[in-house]
Write a protein that holds these residues in place. Structure first.
Motif, PDB file in Angstrom:
ATOM      1  N   THR A 102       4.195 -12.484   2.243  1.00 52.96           N
ATOM      2  CA  THR A 102       4.395 -10.999   1.742  1.00 52.96           C
ATOM      3  C   THR A 102       5.477 -10.941   0.994  1.00 52.96           C
ATOM      4  N   ALA A 103       6.615 -11.557   1.392  1.00 46.46           N
ATOM      5  CA  ALA A 103       7.922 -11.613   0.527  1.00 46.46           C
ATOM      6  C   ALA A 103       7.875 -12.273  -0.919  1.00 46.46           C
ATOM      7  N   VAL A 104       6.551 -12.911  -1.050  1.00 49.72           N
ATOM      8  CA  VAL A 104       6.467 -13.537  -2.501  1.00 49.72           C
ATOM      9  C   VAL A 104       5.169 -13.015  -3.083  1.00 49.72           C
ATOM     10  N   ARG A 105       4.116 -12.465  -2.645  1.00 49.32           N
ATOM     11  CA  ARG A 105       2.919 -12.215  -2.958  1.00 49.32           C
ATOM     12  C   ARG A 105       2.457 -11.077  -2.283  1.00 49.32           C
ATOM     13  N   ALA A 106       1.899  -9.850  -3.117  1.00 43.83           N
ATOM     14  CA  ALA A 106       1.436  -8.792  -2.103  1.00 43.83           C
ATOM     15  C   ALA A 106       0.656  -7.932  -3.067  1.00 43.83           C
ATOM     16  N   SER A 107      -0.503  -7.257  -2.518  1.00 40.84           N
ATOM     17  CA  SER A 107      -1.342  -6.525  -3.250  1.00 40.84           C
ATOM     18  C   SER A 107      -2.013  -5.454  -2.344  1.00 40.84           C
ATOM     19  N   GLN A 152     -18.127  10.453 -10.236  1.00 43.04           N
ATOM     20  CA  GLN A 152     -17.070   9.807 -11.070  1.00 43.04           C
ATOM     21  C   GLN A 152     -16.476   8.791 -10.034  1.00 43.04           C
ATOM     22  N   PHE A 153     -16.203   7.410 -10.827  1.00 38.85           N
ATOM     23  CA  PHE A 153     -15.689   6.334  -9.954  1.00 38.85           C
ATOM     24  C   PHE A 153     -14.480   6.050 -10.443  1.00 38.85           C
ATOM     25  N   ARG A 154     -13.457   5.951  -9.630  1.00 36.74           N
ATOM     26  CA  ARG A 154     -12.083   5.584  -9.996  1.00 36.74           C
ATOM     27  C   ARG A 154     -11.634   4.156  -9.106  1.00 36.74           C
ATOM     28  N   TRP A 155     -11.016   3.386  -9.743  1.00 43.90           N
ATOM     29  CA  TRP A 155     -10.497   2.159  -8.864  1.00 43.90           C
ATOM     30  C   TRP A 155      -8.821   1.760  -9.291  1.00 43.90           C
ATOM     31  N   LEU A 156      -8.279   1.569  -8.449  1.00 45.90           N
ATOM     32  CA  LEU A 156      -6.673   1.180  -8.640  1.00 45.90           C
ATOM     33  C   LEU A 156      -6.189   0.048  -7.735  1.00 45.90           C
ATOM     34  N   SER A 157      -5.648  -0.886  -8.528  1.00 41.29           N
ATOM     35  CA  SER A 157      -5.065  -1.967  -7.762  1.00 41.29           C
ATOM     36  C   SER A 157      -3.798  -2.282  -8.167  1.00 41.29           C
ATOM     37  N   CYS A 205       0.697  -1.280  -0.172  1.00 44.89           N
ATOM     38  CA  CYS A 205       0.025   0.020   0.035  1.00 44.89           C
ATOM     39  C   CYS A 205       0.871   1.272   0.042  1.00 44.89           C
ATOM     40  N   SER A 206       2.232   1.082   0.081  1.00 44.79           N
ATOM     41  CA  SER A 206       3.200   2.127  -0.048  1.00 44.79           C
ATOM     42  C   SER A 206       3.864   2.207  -1.557  1.00 44.79           C
ATOM     43  N   VAL A 207       3.536   1.402  -2.579  1.00 43.43           N
ATOM     44  CA  VAL A 207       4.300   1.535  -3.802  1.00 43.43           C
ATOM     45  C   VAL A 207       4.105   2.811  -4.735  1.00 43.43           C
ATOM     46  N   VAL A 208       2.690   3.273  -4.326  1.00 46.49           N
ATOM     47  CA  VAL A 208       2.434   4.426  -5.188  1.00 46.49           C
ATOM     48  C   VAL A 208       2.235   5.682  -4.025  1.00 46.49           C
ATOM     49  N   THR A 209       2.694   6.760  -4.693  1.00 44.91           N
ATOM     50  CA  THR A 209       3.075   8.121  -3.763  1.00 44.91           C
ATOM     51  C   THR A 209       1.730   8.655  -3.341  1.00 44.91           C
ATOM     52  N   LYS A 210       1.652   9.156  -2.113  1.00 48.74           N
ATOM     53  CA  LYS A 210       0.395  10.031  -1.804  1.00 48.74           C
ATOM     54  C   LYS A 210      -0.184  11.001  -2.923  1.00 48.74           C
ATOM     55  N   LYS A 211       0.692  11.812  -3.611  1.00 46.97           N
ATOM     56  CA  LYS A 211       0.595  12.886  -4.575  1.00 46.97           C
ATOM     57  C   LYS A 211      -0.317  12.047  -5.648  1.00 46.97           C
ATOM     58  N   LYS A 253     -10.972  10.577  -3.907  1.00 46.72           N
ATOM     59  CA  LYS A 253     -11.768  10.350  -2.762  1.00 46.72           C
ATOM     60  C   LYS A 253     -11.567   9.081  -1.927  1.00 46.72           C
ATOM     61  N   ALA A 254     -10.219   8.449  -2.080  1.00 44.46           N
ATOM     62  CA  ALA A 254     -10.076   7.212  -1.717  1.00 44.46           C
ATOM     63  C   ALA A 254      -9.714   7.203  -0.396  1.00 44.46           C
ATOM     64  N   ASP A 255     -10.202   6.153   0.628  1.00 41.90           N
ATOM     65  CA  ASP A 255      -9.514   6.122   1.740  1.00 41.90           C
ATOM     66  C   ASP A 255      -8.154   5.545   1.615  1.00 41.90           C
ATOM     67  N   SER A 256      -7.771   4.753   2.892  1.00 48.41           N
ATOM     68  CA  SER A 256      -6.346   4.182   2.807  1.00 48.41           C
ATOM     69  C   SER A 256      -6.627   2.808   2.189  1.00 48.41           C
ATOM     70  N   GLY A 257      -5.524   2.497   1.390  1.00 51.77           N
ATOM     71  CA  GLY A 257      -5.527   1.274   0.659  1.00 51.77           C
ATOM     72  C   GLY A 257      -5.739  -0.047   1.433  1.00 51.77           C
ATOM     73  N   LYS A 258      -6.560  -0.862   0.828  1.00 59.78           N
ATOM     74  CA  LYS A 258      -6.996  -1.970   1.458  1.00 59.78           C
ATOM     75  C   LYS A 258      -5.948  -3.381   0.824  1.00 59.78           C
ATOM     76  N   GLU A 259      -5.045  -3.749   1.824  1.00 57.41           N
ATOM     77  CA  GLU A 259      -4.048  -4.665   1.501  1.00 57.41           C
ATOM     78  C   GLU A 259      -4.821  -6.003   1.188  1.00 57.41           C
ATOM     79  N   GLY A 260      -4.400  -6.763   0.189  1.00 51.79           N
ATOM     80  CA  GLY A 260      -4.900  -8.088  -0.138  1.00 51.79           C
ATOM     81  C   GLY A 260      -4.430  -9.250   0.915  1.00 51.79           C
ATOM     82  N   SER A 261      -4.702 -10.328   1.130  1.00 49.19           N
ATOM     83  CA  SER A 261      -4.528 -11.415   1.826  1.00 49.19           C
ATOM     84  C   SER A 261      -3.410 -12.116   1.171  1.00 49.19           C
ATOM     85  N   SER A 262      -2.419 -12.481   1.915  1.00 47.06           N
ATOM     86  CA  SER A 262      -1.097 -13.132   1.466  1.00 47.06           C
ATOM     87  C   SER A 262      -0.662 -14.057   2.659  1.00 47.06           C
TER      88      SER A 262
END
Length: 287
Positions: free
Chosen positions: A106-111, A126-131, A80-86, A94-103
């Motif tokens: 996390t050294a092998v798989r993360a989202s 307007q709707f936006r979604w980023l993953s 959840c920190s790979v993309v900068t806040k800006k 209008k997004a809240d904090s990112g939702k981390e995927g289950s893993s």
């Protein structure tokens, strides 16, 4: 004279008998020598075979075990920190904090994923979604080097993005300056809420594959967002994700392929297991 003649005759008979005995003894000794010579020859042949077998076994034991070059990257950054806040403010304002995927590793798989709904009341919204999802591959003696395994998975991710059910006007183009190889797949996805403009960037940096999905839609009568603008934003976020992976492994904080790690690869789950469980969120979830 008669007695002397008899003695001479007996002496000659005795000499002939001795000579005959010597001949018989000599003749009997020949087969014995041949048998002995044969045994000696067989013994030498057996020793030769045993020696050859020993040398062959020693040669095999001396052969080096198969090896494979260690993978360059040994870990993944916090997803959840790979993309900068800006950038997040621009892409999902209008997004809240990112939702981390289950893993379970996390050294092998993360989202991580973010969604934003800018509600303009009667004018629509307007709707936006980023993953962003990341999958790291270890080198394996039987399966090959980590970067080769990652390349194969990169190709698979591209094919999957190109084959999304219901996708219209699918286009694929290379993305420069983003890891070792990167491409973007763009398409429209019509749903009951509106038309979603989907941008998927798949990038590989060393032995890590990053899949970034970004889409937008105008809902409740609002205008459909410009696909080219969404594509530029997606590429920017993908470069930041690649840079975050490189930086987490001690490389330069840049968007191109970065550094190598030292030491042996860390123990982790099988990349094949990780690949089967890795799921970048489907754009169809964004509705």
């Amino acid at each position: 004279m008669q007695l002397r003649a008899q003695r001479d005759q007996r002496d000659q008979q005795a000499k002939r008998a001795k000579r005959l005995t010597r001949v018989l003894v000599g003749a009997a000794a020949v087969p014995v020598m041949l048998v002995a010579a044969g045994c000696s020859s067989d013994s030498g042949s057996g020793d030769g075979k045993d020696k050859a077998a020993e040398e062959s076994a020693a040669s095999k034991s001396a052969s080096p075990s198969p090896t494979v070059q260690a993978a360059a990257f040994r870990k993944l950054p916090e997803p959840c920190s790979v993309v900068t806040k800006k950038t997040l403010d621009d892409l999902v304002p209008k997004a809240d904090s990112g939702k981390e995927g289950s893993s379970n590793d996390t050294a092998v798989r993360a989202s991580c994923s973010w969604d934003s709904l800018d509600d303009n009341g009667v004018k629509g919204s307007q709707f936006r979604w980023l993953s962003v999802s990341m999958l790291r591959f270890e080198s394996d003696v039987t399966r090959g080097e980590g970067d080769k395994l990652a390349h194969d998975y990169y190709q698979k991710q591209l094919k999957d993005a190109q084959g999304v059910e219901g996708a219209k006007s699918v286009k694929t183009a290379p993305v420069s300056g983003t890891g070792d190889e990167a491409s973007m797949v763009r398409y429209d996805l019509k749903k009951k809420e509106g038309t979603f403009k989907q941008q998927t960037v798949v990038a590989r940096v060393e032995n890590v594959v990053i899949t970034l999905d970004y889409n937008g839609a105008g809902l409740a009568g609002d205008k459909t967002p410009d696909a080219d603008d969404l594509a530029k934003d997606a590429q920017k976020a993908a470069k930041e994700a690649v840079a975050a992976v490189t930086k987490a492994n001690g490389g330069a904080d840049g968007g191109t392929s970065g550094g190598t790690s030292s030491g042996s690869p860390s123990a982790s789950k099988s990349p094949s297991d990780a690949a089967s469980q890795s799921a970048s969120a489907s754009p169809q979830k964004s509705g």
